[in-house]
Design an enzyme around this catalytic site. Sequence first.
Site, PDB file in Angstrom:
ATOM      1  N   GLU A  62       0.812  -1.216   0.000  1.00 41.23           N
ATOM      2  CA  GLU A  62       0.000   0.000   0.000  1.00 41.23           C
ATOM      3  C   GLU A  62       0.849   1.272   0.000  1.00 41.23           C
ATOM      4  OE1 GLU A  62      -0.713  -2.675   1.775  1.00 41.23           O
ATOM      5  OE2 GLU A  62      -2.694  -3.249   1.058  1.00 41.23           O
ATOM      6  N   HIS A 131     -11.395  -5.424   7.745  1.00 42.87           N
ATOM      7  CA  HIS A 131     -12.175  -5.324   6.511  1.00 42.87           C
ATOM      8  C   HIS A 131     -13.422  -4.464   6.673  1.00 42.87           C
ATOM      9  CE1 HIS A 131      -9.482  -8.590   5.497  1.00 42.87           C
ATOM     10  NE2 HIS A 131      -9.883  -8.545   4.242  1.00 42.87           N
TER      11      HIS A 131
END
Lengths: 326, 376
Positions: A62, A131
């Site tokens: 990321e 999540h």
Amino acid sequence: MTIETVPMSKALNAGLRKALEDDPRVLLMGEDIGPLGGVFRVTEHLHRDFGSQRVLDTPLAESGIVGTAIGLAMAGFRPVCEIQFDGFVFPAFDQITSQLAKMTNRHEGALSMPIVIRIPYGGHIGAVEHHQESPETYFAHTPGLRVVSPSTPNDAYWMIQEAIRSNDPVIFLEPKSRYWPKGEVDLSASAAPLHASRIVRRGSDVTLVGHGAMVTTLLQAAAIAEGEGTSCEVVDVRSLSPVDYGPILDSVRSTGRMVHAQEAPGFNGLGGEIAATVMERAFYSLEAPVLRVSGFDTPFPPAKLEGVYLPDADRILEAVDRSLAY
Amino acid sequence: MTSTETPLVRVLEADGRYAPSAAAEQYLPLIDALSDAELEQFYRDMVVIRAIDTQATNLQRQGQLALWPPSRGQEAAQVGSAYAARRQDTLFPSYREHAVTRIRGVDPVDILSVMRGNTHGGWNPLDPKNGNTRIYTLVLGSQTLHAAGFGMGLVFDGKTGTGDVERDEAVVVYYGDGASSQGDVHEAMVFAASYNAPVLFFLQNNHWAISVPVETQTKVPLVTRGAGYGIPSVRVDGNDVLASYAVSRAQLDEARSGGGPRAIEAVTYRMGAHTTSDDPTKYRGSDEEQSWAQRDPIARMRAFLEGRGAAASVFDDVETEAADAAEDLRARTVALTAPGRELMFDHVYSEPHPLIDEQKAWLEQYEASFEGGANR
């Protein structure tokens, strides 16, 4: 008028496709956004149609995605990064807050950072740890970033294009529970301003304010309240940084009461910021203190408890009742 | 593999003798092609930048700067690699590349302006006079990702790998042995390799990350890291300006010609403090410092030039130029005035932002309210 009824995931897909067609310097980058089309299929078929130099299936990193996007922006591109899930944005946090957000400022305006970072966020989908989180405050607190969140397919279609057109970095928060419900997208309309809040339901007794998936919950609460004789006005904040206070203040000046709702923990959250500003600017219009309904100040819980954690229509209505009791 | 087994490219011995190591053989034509004027220029830049560096250190000690990261000892690694870069290349420095930035055209006072607290940037990298040199960053390793992304952009735009080394573009990114432990450096190497980006990762191993020795950053020579990413890597004597130049030139041309990323570990030594805030005597011994002083890059190059018969006037001229540059820098630094308060507000965003505009207007009004009243 060209109206299509589509889910938000398709609306975003169409918006990204339009942006890729309109400007050859736009490119998409992220994990699994190529042939797979992203884990939420938001980028479906775009790799097939635009190729691997416009739609980059990146290495799984990321910080690398955002950091190289900064370099690509320096080279004249307009990158749109996808972070796969909200909880995975933190490895990129340094590049976003220390580098991306400050780049224009450090260059004293000589350089723009036209980068969009798309983050699926929020609960309601029963996912596992990391999540489903609501990290919006971290970014809204950082000067140099703009933060927006659509609540409908129509907004998603237009706001993603406006975000990509912006010369500033935009954190684009996609409420993942809203990816699938369908809504009307007016393809022939012109884009609304990116940083505008909007009254989405008229009412006269209490102003309900929120963003993203919470707008749906606020509308549910307003519908129930109506059956009980209470008229609620609902404002979709849409832009979390900067906040457009105009419609919020107008509404509060007419109702005299406000309840803010958000999925994120309440402490230091957007609701506190909006409540303070409403108090500063509309003090004499208020009939009751501004009340906040939010996630608890705990880590986002395991999915089986998210129904307890997330504000629902009942918790919002409880706050409406408290407000009316003043 | 231990460091003694790792081939080292060295052209000049510590005493200035021209005695190329085995690993240096392939680079010698690049050195043979250098003119006397170019060789003298290398020396000149090293001396001038050391004088500037010393002046900046003094200015910090006298309260004129908040901080200064000295480059003393690292001049050869920087001067060699900076001259190896071609005009069209883009350079991403860390915060100690004073020689690199100066060679590319950045005015040293622009760096001191950062360290004085006048700006967070210092110069406009898009202004041609600054030689495609990006501004410093104080966050370790961040710029390696920006360099990788910039290199990816060069690939996408077809600005590299056309076969014309005079036009093909490449990127040099500078970082240190401490930064080599940062995750961003790893990710930058992954991205650069994956996209075949023309990036030269130029690592100056100066042996100390503030007070932490390089042995704490790595158990293997840092040059061996590149292999794991498929990045051809070379270890060079960073105190030998000729070796630094030749290896950098060769690696950069390989990268720009479509060869993908390259890496160099320049083995050098930070002779001074990490910054003016630390005290090296607390963490390293004078024996070590003295042993590196014997390998001083400037003395080495001077001995080499003297051996080639350079006139004494050359060295006198360089000394004069260095003293003048340092004096000029002092005068211009102390004359720097604080920026206007609008600097704070004007460039947070590229496009108008109501919150910032409101706060700027409020501050103007607030300050104006004191006029004629409080003595401001």
